[in-house]
Design an enzyme around this catalytic site. Structure first.
Site, mmCIF file in Angstrom:
data_model
loop_
_atom_site.group_PDB
_atom_site.id
_atom_site.type_symbol
_atom_site.label_atom_id
_atom_site.label_comp_id
_atom_site.label_asym_id
_atom_site.label_seq_id
_atom_site.Cartn_x
_atom_site.Cartn_y
_atom_site.Cartn_z
ATOM 1 N N ASP A 196 128.201 17.687 58.153
ATOM 2 C CA ASP A 196 128.961 16.481 57.857
ATOM 3 C C ASP A 196 129.895 16.173 59.020
ATOM 4 O O ASP A 196 130.275 17.071 59.779
ATOM 5 C CB ASP A 196 129.778 16.626 56.558
ATOM 6 C CG ASP A 196 130.288 15.271 56.099
ATOM 7 O OD1 ASP A 196 129.500 14.514 55.512
ATOM 8 O OD2 ASP A 196 131.457 14.946 56.374
HETATM 9 N N1 LIG Z 1 122.929 8.645 67.287
HETATM 10 C C1 LIG Z 1 124.252 8.844 67.023
HETATM 11 N N2 LIG Z 1 124.620 9.139 65.750
HETATM 12 C C2 LIG Z 1 125.947 9.334 65.537
HETATM 13 C C3 LIG Z 1 126.927 9.240 66.547
HETATM 14 N N3 LIG Z 1 128.153 9.492 65.967
HETATM 15 C C4 LIG Z 1 127.937 9.722 64.667
HETATM 16 N N4 LIG Z 1 126.606 9.646 64.398
HETATM 17 C C5 LIG Z 1 125.927 9.791 63.100
HETATM 18 C C6 LIG Z 1 125.512 11.205 62.795
HETATM 19 C C7 LIG Z 1 125.396 11.183 61.296
HETATM 20 O O1 LIG Z 1 124.120 10.703 60.923
HETATM 21 C C8 LIG Z 1 126.460 10.178 60.894
HETATM 22 C C9 LIG Z 1 127.669 10.896 60.333
HETATM 23 O O2 LIG Z 1 127.710 10.670 58.965
HETATM 24 P P1 LIG Z 1 127.499 11.856 57.893
HETATM 25 O O3 LIG Z 1 128.021 13.138 58.417
HETATM 26 O O4 LIG Z 1 128.014 11.338 56.613
HETATM 27 O O5 LIG Z 1 125.926 12.058 57.826
HETATM 28 P P2 LIG Z 1 124.834 11.102 57.192
HETATM 29 O O6 LIG Z 1 125.359 10.339 56.028
HETATM 30 O O7 LIG Z 1 124.218 10.297 58.307
HETATM 31 O O8 LIG Z 1 123.714 12.104 56.707
HETATM 32 P P3 LIG Z 1 123.883 13.249 55.593
HETATM 33 O O9 LIG Z 1 125.147 12.945 54.814
HETATM 34 O O10 LIG Z 1 123.972 14.546 56.342
HETATM 35 O O11 LIG Z 1 122.622 13.127 54.781
HETATM 36 O O12 LIG Z 1 126.860 9.470 62.072
HETATM 37 C C10 LIG Z 1 126.493 8.924 67.881
HETATM 38 O O13 LIG Z 1 127.284 8.787 68.828
HETATM 39 N N5 LIG Z 1 125.158 8.750 68.065
#
Ligand SMILES: Nc1nc2c(ncn2[C@H]2C[C@H](O)[C@@H](COP(=O)(O)OP(=O)(O)OP(=O)(O)O)O2)c(=O)[nH]1
EC number: 3.6.1.9
Length: 205
Positions: A82
């Site tokens: 996260d």
């Molecule tokens: N490609 C890219 N992604 C980034 C960057 N900064 C943050 N992120 C993405 C990575 C994660 O997918 C998201 C962070 O949000 P979370 O930790 O809530 O994860 P997310 O909801 O995407 O997936 P999850 O909760 O683990 O199923 O932001 C960046 O500079 N480049």
């Protein structure tokens, strides 16, 4: 073909983040993904009630995601992750829509924010390793017109990022300074993760 990954089953990523999957695949790890489907806001509400600071909140969410999947697959090595963005006492999440993205970028404009990226490795329904990385990014002062143009150019993918940017893409135009590890900014601190996997005997390298 010599194998990097020693377990018989693939690493199970308890995340729907395409960015995290790409990081692990690029490192040569065989990965499967599964949505943890936890109620992140409920976990966050309880954590804030306990007085957890942003890094501890990211760690708690990473652990809950890893445990939710590990309980369903107790014989697998599971990684949950996260990322929490903190800026001057406020915690930010992925924006729900374009107006929220505009407001978030205006709130980060001209300020230095922290990205706290946490990971948790779970086996048999127990967390066996915890990782945490923090990076700091200083965003340029942005006019509303600049934010509008950036969002038009960057496209909807940035709504999937906690900071409304992809640093390796158009996001680079937003910043004056970036301090910290690249994979930590993308959402999964690879160096401490690989050290943990090595400690668990999962890597031949
Ligand atoms: N490609 C890219 N992604 C980034 C960057 N900064 C943050 N992120 C993405 C990575 C994660 O997918 C998201 C962070 O949000 P979370 O930790 O809530 O994860 P997310 O909801 O995407 O997936 P999850 O909760 O683990 O199923 O932001 C960046 O500079 N480049």
């Amino acid at each position: 073909m010599p194998a990097l990954w020693t377990p018989s089953d693939k690493l199970l990523l308890a995340s729907m983040s395409a960015t995290r999957l790409a990081l692990l695949v690029s490192a040569g790890l065989p990965v499967e993904t599964q949505d943890s489907a936890i109620d992140e806001r409920a976990v966050e509400h309880a954590a804030v009630h306990e007085g957890l600071d942003p890094p501890a909140l990211a760690a708690r969410l990473a652990e809950e995601k890893a445990l939710a999947v590990s309980r369903r697959h107790p014989d697998r090595v599971v990684i949950g992750a996260d990322q929490v963005l903190a800026c001057e006492g406020r915690v930010f999440h992925k924006p729900a829509d374009r107006p929220a993205a505009e407001a978030q970028l205006m709130a980060l404009s001209g300020r230095r924010h922290a990205l706290h990226s946490a990971g948790a490795l779970a086996i048999g329904g127990q967390v066996v390793e915890r990782i945490l990385g923090t990076a700091h990014l200083t965003m340029r002062p942005l006019t509303e017109e600049a934010v509008e143009l950036y969002l038009d150019l960057a496209g909807p993918d940035v709504l999937r990022s906690v900071g409304v940017y992809q640093l390796e893409g158009f996001g680079v135009h937003l910043f004056e300074a970036v301090e910290g590890d690249h994979s930590t900014i993308l959402g999964l601190p690879l160096l401490p993760l690989l050290a943990s996997l090595r400690r668990l005997g999962c890597l031949a390298l």
